[in-house]
Scaffold this motif. Structure first.
Motif, mmCIF file in Angstrom:
data_model
loop_
_atom_site.group_PDB
_atom_site.id
_atom_site.type_symbol
_atom_site.label_atom_id
_atom_site.label_comp_id
_atom_site.label_asym_id
_atom_site.label_seq_id
_atom_site.Cartn_x
_atom_site.Cartn_y
_atom_site.Cartn_z
ATOM 1 N N MET A 41 0.751 -1.008 -0.036
ATOM 2 C CA MET A 41 -0.054 0.072 0.151
ATOM 3 C C MET A 41 0.932 1.209 0.007
ATOM 4 O O MET A 41 1.895 1.370 0.751
ATOM 5 N N SER A 42 0.540 2.152 -0.891
ATOM 6 C CA SER A 42 1.295 3.368 -0.800
ATOM 7 C C SER A 42 1.045 4.313 0.386
ATOM 8 O O SER A 42 0.129 4.216 1.119
ATOM 9 N N VAL A 43 2.055 5.315 0.363
ATOM 10 C CA VAL A 43 1.680 6.210 1.761
ATOM 11 C C VAL A 43 0.528 6.903 1.244
ATOM 12 O O VAL A 43 -0.441 7.385 2.276
ATOM 13 N N ALA A 44 0.287 7.285 -0.109
ATOM 14 C CA ALA A 44 -1.011 8.129 -0.254
ATOM 15 C C ALA A 44 -2.044 7.394 0.001
ATOM 16 O O ALA A 44 -3.194 8.082 0.459
ATOM 17 N N LEU B 297 -2.518 4.935 2.349
ATOM 18 C CA LEU B 297 -2.551 5.064 3.856
ATOM 19 C C LEU B 297 -3.066 6.513 4.335
ATOM 20 O O LEU B 297 -4.159 6.224 5.398
ATOM 21 N N LYS B 298 -2.740 7.535 3.945
ATOM 22 C CA LYS B 298 -3.271 8.823 4.316
ATOM 23 C C LYS B 298 -4.582 8.861 3.769
ATOM 24 O O LYS B 298 -5.493 9.631 4.569
ATOM 25 N N LYS B 299 -4.914 8.366 2.673
ATOM 26 C CA LYS B 299 -6.455 8.613 2.254
ATOM 27 C C LYS B 299 -7.308 7.958 3.201
ATOM 28 O O LYS B 299 -8.495 8.621 3.703
ATOM 29 N N ILE B 300 -6.999 6.796 3.696
ATOM 30 C CA ILE B 300 -7.962 5.862 4.509
ATOM 31 C C ILE B 300 -8.133 6.673 6.052
ATOM 32 O O ILE B 300 -9.185 6.828 6.370
ATOM 33 N N LEU B 301 -6.883 7.092 6.395
ATOM 34 C CA LEU B 301 -7.040 7.990 7.627
ATOM 35 C C LEU B 301 -7.685 9.137 7.508
ATOM 36 O O LEU B 301 -8.751 9.626 8.457
ATOM 37 N N ARG B 302 -7.718 9.984 6.372
ATOM 38 C CA ARG B 302 -8.292 11.131 6.162
ATOM 39 C C ARG B 302 -9.913 10.976 6.168
ATOM 40 O O ARG B 302 -10.588 11.566 6.245
ATOM 41 N N MET B 303 -10.160 9.855 5.513
ATOM 42 C CA MET B 303 -11.824 9.290 5.348
ATOM 43 C C MET B 303 -12.429 9.103 6.726
ATOM 44 O O MET B 303 -13.590 9.487 7.049
ATOM 45 N N ALA C 238 -6.839 17.424 12.560
ATOM 46 C CA ALA C 238 -5.958 16.408 13.431
ATOM 47 C C ALA C 238 -4.496 16.391 13.112
ATOM 48 O O ALA C 238 -4.235 16.827 11.753
ATOM 49 N N GLN C 239 -3.622 15.925 13.888
ATOM 50 C CA GLN C 239 -2.311 15.702 13.547
ATOM 51 C C GLN C 239 -2.043 14.361 14.066
ATOM 52 O O GLN C 239 -2.176 13.942 15.301
ATOM 53 N N LEU C 240 -1.636 13.383 13.002
ATOM 54 C CA LEU C 240 -1.488 12.034 13.371
ATOM 55 C C LEU C 240 -0.226 11.504 12.883
ATOM 56 O O LEU C 240 0.396 12.128 11.828
ATOM 57 N N THR C 241 0.466 10.657 13.793
ATOM 58 C CA THR C 241 1.464 9.946 13.352
ATOM 59 C C THR C 241 1.079 8.480 13.285
ATOM 60 O O THR C 241 0.626 7.747 14.175
ATOM 61 N N LEU C 242 1.579 7.768 11.922
ATOM 62 C CA LEU C 242 1.095 6.452 12.038
ATOM 63 C C LEU C 242 2.753 5.625 12.040
ATOM 64 O O LEU C 242 3.618 6.319 10.924
ATOM 65 N N ARG C 243 2.843 4.897 12.781
ATOM 66 C CA ARG C 243 4.434 4.300 12.697
ATOM 67 C C ARG C 243 4.139 2.774 12.490
ATOM 68 O O ARG C 243 3.137 2.027 13.194
ATOM 69 N N PHE C 244 4.874 2.316 11.714
ATOM 70 C CA PHE C 244 4.712 0.679 11.591
ATOM 71 C C PHE C 244 5.958 0.377 12.274
ATOM 72 O O PHE C 244 7.155 0.746 12.180
ATOM 73 N N THR C 245 5.839 -1.035 13.207
ATOM 74 C CA THR C 245 6.946 -1.482 13.902
ATOM 75 C C THR C 245 7.048 -2.883 13.508
ATOM 76 O O THR C 245 6.480 -3.488 12.959
ATOM 77 N N GLY C 246 8.194 -3.483 14.354
ATOM 78 C CA GLY C 246 8.382 -5.123 14.317
ATOM 79 C C GLY C 246 7.754 -5.346 15.707
ATOM 80 O O GLY C 246 7.081 -4.614 16.523
ATOM 81 N N LYS C 247 7.742 -6.696 15.928
ATOM 82 C CA LYS C 247 7.051 -7.230 17.125
ATOM 83 C C LYS C 247 7.799 -6.964 18.529
ATOM 84 O O LYS C 247 7.283 -6.645 19.401
ATOM 85 N N ALA C 248 9.064 -6.468 18.482
ATOM 86 C CA ALA C 248 9.884 -6.175 19.569
ATOM 87 C C ALA C 248 9.379 -4.872 20.300
ATOM 88 O O ALA C 248 9.053 -4.505 21.336
ATOM 89 N N GLU C 249 9.385 -3.889 19.098
ATOM 90 C CA GLU C 249 8.863 -2.640 19.609
ATOM 91 C C GLU C 249 7.382 -2.602 19.962
ATOM 92 O O GLU C 249 6.889 -1.845 20.889
ATOM 93 N N SER C 250 6.643 -3.116 19.266
ATOM 94 C CA SER C 250 4.909 -3.213 19.682
ATOM 95 C C SER C 250 4.871 -3.857 21.088
ATOM 96 O O SER C 250 4.156 -3.186 21.877
ATOM 97 N N ARG C 251 5.816 -4.957 21.273
ATOM 98 C CA ARG C 251 5.388 -5.568 22.801
ATOM 99 C C ARG C 251 6.065 -4.579 23.691
ATOM 100 O O ARG C 251 5.521 -4.639 24.877
#
Length: 151
Positions: A25-28, A30-36, A42-55
């Protein structure tokens, strides 16, 4: 009709995560879904992590010692612009999509909508709240031509 100002920053925990997600999925997109989903400024930060950071985050902020699909952190003051972080654990999203027989795009889209609704104060702690939140999720996903994830 009022146009909301929605600022979105997207972060990737590693270059490999960024490459893997951008292949789906493109950044555009991802942003479209959040804007919908976001109903106000709003000011949002979307961060993708691996399992260690999420845990680590789930343990520190929810006292749950495991990686989870999405975490929502709110920093805003009522009456002011929404300010939240959404943290998505990519390996969990991929694993859940396969287990549930869904496309990764559909599952990720659902989690983005779900997390953005949490950021706006929606919850599913009781049956009435859950029904209201799920109805909104389904309606937004329908606009994206994604099937009801609760069926």
């Amino acid at each position: 009709m009022k146009s909301n100002k929605v600022f979105i920053e997207i972060q990737f925990g590693t270059a490999k995560l960024e490459e893997s997600i951008n292949a789906i999925m493109s950044v555009a997109q991802l942003k479209k879904i959040l804007r919908m989903t976001i109903q106000n400024d709003a000011q949002l930060t979307l961060r993708f992590t691996g399992k260690a950071e999420s845990r680590k985050l789930n343990a520190a902020y929810r006292n749950k010692d495991y990686a989870t699909n999405i975490l929502t952190f709110n920093y805003h003051t009522p009456g002011q612009a929404l300010h939240s972080d959404l943290v998505i654990c990519w390996p969990i999203v991929v694993q859940e999509a396969k287990t549930q027989g869904k496309s990764i795009v559909d599952h990720l889209s659902h989690l983005l909508v779900h997390g953005a609704l949490h950021a706006q104060g929606f919850d599913h702690e009781d049956e009435i709240e859950a029904e209201a939140m799920e109805s909104l999720e389904v309606a937004i996903l329908q606009k994206l031509k994604i099937a009801n994830p609760y069926l």
